[in-house]
Structures are given as C-alpha cells and as structure tokens.
Write an enzyme that holds these catalytic residues in place. Structure first.
Site, PDB file in Angstrom:
ATOM      1  N   VAL A 105      56.497  -5.402 -70.900  1.00 12.43           N
ATOM      2  CA  VAL A 105      56.882  -4.138 -71.519  1.00 12.43           C
ATOM      3  C   VAL A 105      57.366  -3.147 -70.468  1.00 12.43           C
ATOM      4  CG1 VAL A 105      56.045  -2.140 -72.831  1.00 12.43           C
ATOM      5  CG2 VAL A 105      55.361  -4.448 -73.512  1.00 12.43           C
ATOM      6  N   ALA A 143      54.651  -4.724 -53.315  1.00  9.19           N
ATOM      7  CA  ALA A 143      56.076  -4.431 -53.243  1.00  9.19           C
ATOM      8  C   ALA A 143      56.866  -5.292 -54.218  1.00  9.19           C
ATOM      9  CB  ALA A 143      56.575  -4.657 -51.821  1.00  9.19           C
ATOM     10  N   ASP A 193      44.309   0.393 -56.208  1.00 12.42           N
ATOM     11  CA  ASP A 193      43.290   0.254 -57.246  1.00 12.42           C
ATOM     12  C   ASP A 193      43.389   1.484 -58.123  1.00 12.42           C
ATOM     13  OD1 ASP A 193      40.922   0.222 -58.791  1.00 12.42           O
ATOM     14  OD2 ASP A 193      39.947  -1.050 -57.299  1.00 12.42           O
ATOM     15  N   ALA A 237      50.376  -0.333 -67.426  1.00  7.73           N
ATOM     16  CA  ALA A 237      49.521  -1.273 -66.694  1.00  7.73           C
ATOM     17  C   ALA A 237      48.152  -1.373 -67.352  1.00  7.73           C
ATOM     18  CB  ALA A 237      49.373  -0.824 -65.246  1.00  7.73           C
ATOM     19  N   ARG A 243      44.442  -4.346 -67.651  1.00  4.97           N
ATOM     20  CA  ARG A 243      43.912  -5.708 -67.621  1.00  4.97           C
ATOM     21  C   ARG A 243      44.098  -6.248 -69.024  1.00  4.97           C
ATOM     22  NH1 ARG A 243      39.113  -9.040 -68.166  1.00  4.97           N
ATOM     23  NH2 ARG A 243      39.072 -10.547 -66.453  1.00  4.97           N
ATOM     24  N   SER A 246      46.704  -0.804 -77.868  1.00  8.74           N
ATOM     25  CA  SER A 246      46.810  -2.093 -78.555  1.00  8.74           C
ATOM     26  C   SER A 246      46.327  -1.973 -79.985  1.00  8.74           C
ATOM     27  CB  SER A 246      45.963  -3.141 -77.823  1.00  8.74           C
ATOM     28  OG  SER A 246      45.845  -4.329 -78.592  1.00  8.74           O
ATOM     29  N   TYR A 265      38.449  -6.439 -74.784  1.00 11.81           N
ATOM     30  CA  TYR A 265      39.742  -5.802 -74.536  1.00 11.81           C
ATOM     31  C   TYR A 265      39.965  -4.643 -75.500  1.00 11.81           C
ATOM     32  CZ  TYR A 265      44.853  -5.276 -74.416  1.00 11.81           C
ATOM     33  OH  TYR A 265      46.127  -4.776 -74.337  1.00 11.81           O
ATOM     34  N   ILE A 271      59.877 -30.415 -83.137  1.00 10.96           N
ATOM     35  CA  ILE A 271      58.558 -30.968 -83.440  1.00 10.96           C
ATOM     36  C   ILE A 271      58.139 -30.563 -84.861  1.00 10.96           C
ATOM     37  CG2 ILE A 271      56.102 -30.903 -82.815  1.00 10.96           C
ATOM     38  CD1 ILE A 271      57.015 -30.386 -79.912  1.00 10.96           C
TER      39      ILE A 271
END
Length: 320
Positions: free
Chosen positions: A12, A35, A50, A71, A73, A116, A142, A192
C-alpha cells in the site's frame, strides 16, 4: 505541503508514494528502517530504526504537515512470536503513538492511520455489513493491536488537537498483490479445477487504486478530521463470482466444481484450515455510506478494471 509517509516500500505504501510524488505542491518525506534505492526523484528520507524510539528531536527537522502511517507489524497466518499480542502492541500501538506524538511536536496537523477491518471483526452475516461506527469486536492479536492504536490516536487528538483520520480497509488487491490473492491467480492461470463453484457468500474487496484515492482525499478534506472510515469498491461478490471475474481478467476461464460450502468448511476444519475456509466461504461486507457522504467520495476504479490490472501485472511478472 509536506507529507511524511511510513511503510513506503510496502504494497500500500509504495502505491501511496507513487501518487504523492506526482502531486503538485506536495513534498514527500519517507520514513525508512533501511535504505531504498528506487525512490522517486525529489523524495526526502528519514531513518527510523525503531518506531517506539523518541522521534521528536529528529523529526522536527522535517516538519511534516501530514503523516500517512502505512507501516505496521502485519497479520500473519502462523505467527512464531512467543507472545504475538505483545509484539503487535510494541509496533502497532506503542510505535504508532510515539510517531504521532513526535509528529505533533514537530508541527504536524493531521495523522492518517491505515488500520484494518479486523478491528470490526472477522465476518458478517450476508446482507448485514460492518459500519464505521459499529462497536469494534477484534478477535485476534493483530486486530486488537490496531484497535488499541486507534483508541490511543483518538485520545491524543483530544489531548493535543492533532487531527486523526482512521481508514479500515478490507482485503486490498492490485498489481503486485501477494498471499492468497496471488495464489488464486496462479491456480486460475494454470487451469486447476477448484471446488468453489457453489459458494454464496458476500465479501467486500478494495482495489489498491481506490484505497490510495481515499488516502489522498483524506490528506486535506476538512470533514475527515477525527473520523473512522471503511473503504471498499462498493461491489461485493461471492468467492465463486470473484474467481469467475478473475479468470475472465486473466483470459483463463475458471474451472469451478460446485462442492457445497458446508462440505468444504467441514473438510477445512478437519485439516486445521478453519481460518482459510472462513475467508473462502464466509461473508465479510462493509458499508461505505459514511465515507461517501462525509467526503463526497466514490471508488474511481471499477472492480473489473482493477482485476485486469492485477492480472496483467501477475502475468508479466510471475515466474513460478
């Protein structure tokens, strides 16, 4: 206007960067952990080792007006962390709030957070979509971490006057998409036979271009401040319909066997794949009426056009 973008090398974030870098009157700063050599010309870089570190003094030199925070996790199927919730909280909650505080101290007026749909939950009854102002019901670490980040940002907004915009996407697809969507295209490309010809669920998806367009709208729209928005293409479909339309986009008609959904779900549970069967057979719909009404926004790209773009990229780049 100067925009600070995190997650600029992700699926994204990279698409947001491509549009921002071409936007008149916008200067872009990307926050990177390492970088990157393929950034557009004229983009500034800001190194973050961090997200939970105190960014205040270093970020003040860039003085962003707006932060677009992509950004995080991300959700993974088989998380190997000893304490997944703690690790999600460290990055998605603590890191997000630390960045937002530093951005506000550096003069930022608005913070756009890509959250989300997992904040709302894992699934809906057909015809009963999630709405932006529903009570959140996350069920996994999450989703919990994304909700806690949202709550922390809105508290910070009340405390400091920072304008917070929260966007909760459903499944995002487009050129370069990975994971299950990529696997689906690979199955179809190879011809398939698939046992998904009798699934009558309803699922909302969002094309990458449509999500990016909403992000760009939220950068300056006055009505976006301190709001939560859901986003989709506004074109819900069943898994069966998606496979047929994706096959058409690929030029490879889907070979679908009409196995009853209940039988598929029972088999998936037996094999320990219950979560996958929920995504294939269950419904997850969102109502984007609030997004349309407050922002005057509508998805600029149709589902079939977006599917063709994803198919074209896949066929040009897939080497497996």
């Amino acid at each position: 206007m100067k925009v600070l973008l995190t997650g600029a090398t992700g699926f994204v974030g990279r698409a947001v960067l491509d549009v921002l870098s071409r936007s008149e009157g916008v200067r872009v700063v990307v926050a990177l952990r390492k970088a990157a050599s393929d950034l557009p010309a004229g983009v500034e870089t800001y190194s973050i080792y961090d997200l939970t570190d105190d960014q205040s003094s270093r970020l003040s030199a860039h003085a962003p007006d707006v932060v677009v925070h992509c950004a995080s996790r991300v959700h993974v199927m088989n998380d190997t962390a000893a304490d997944p919730l703690a690790e999600f909280r460290r990055v998605n909650v603590d890191g997000t709030i630390a960045l937002a505080r530093a951005a506000r101290a550096a003069g930022a007026k608005r913070f756009i957070f890509i959250s989300s749909i997992k904040v709302n939950g894992e699934g809906t009854l057909a015809g009963a979509p999630y709405r932006a102002d529903d009570t959140p019901k996350p069920t996994d670490p999450y989703g919990v971490s994304k909700l806690e980040a949202e709550e922390g940002l809105l508290a910070l907004a009340r405390e400091t006057g920072l304008e917070v915009v929260i966007i909760r996407p459903v499944l995002v697809y487009g050129p370069g998409v990975k994971a299950n969507f990529q696997s689906m295209m690979r199955w179809l490309q190879r011809g398939i036979p698939l046992p998904f010809g009798a699934i009558n669920n309803r699922r909302s998806l969002v094309a990458l271009d449509n999500l990016v367009d909403l992000v760009m709208t939220c950068i300056e729209h006055p009505a976006a401040a301190n709001q939560v928005f859901l986003v989709s293409d506004g074109d819900d479909m069943s898994t069966t319909d998606l496979l047929r339309r994706m096959g058409h986009a690929l030029g490879k008609p889907a070979r679908l066997i009409p196995v009853p959904a209940q039988l598929l779900q029972a088999g998936a549970r037996f094999l320990g794949k219950g979560a996958l069967s929920q995504r294939l057979c269950g419904s997850l719909q969102v109502d984007i009426e609030k997004t349309r009404r407050l922002l005057g926004w509508k998805p600029p790209v149709s589902t079939d056009v977006a599917l063709r773009a994803a198919a074209r990229h896949f066929q040009e780049n897939d080497k497996r």
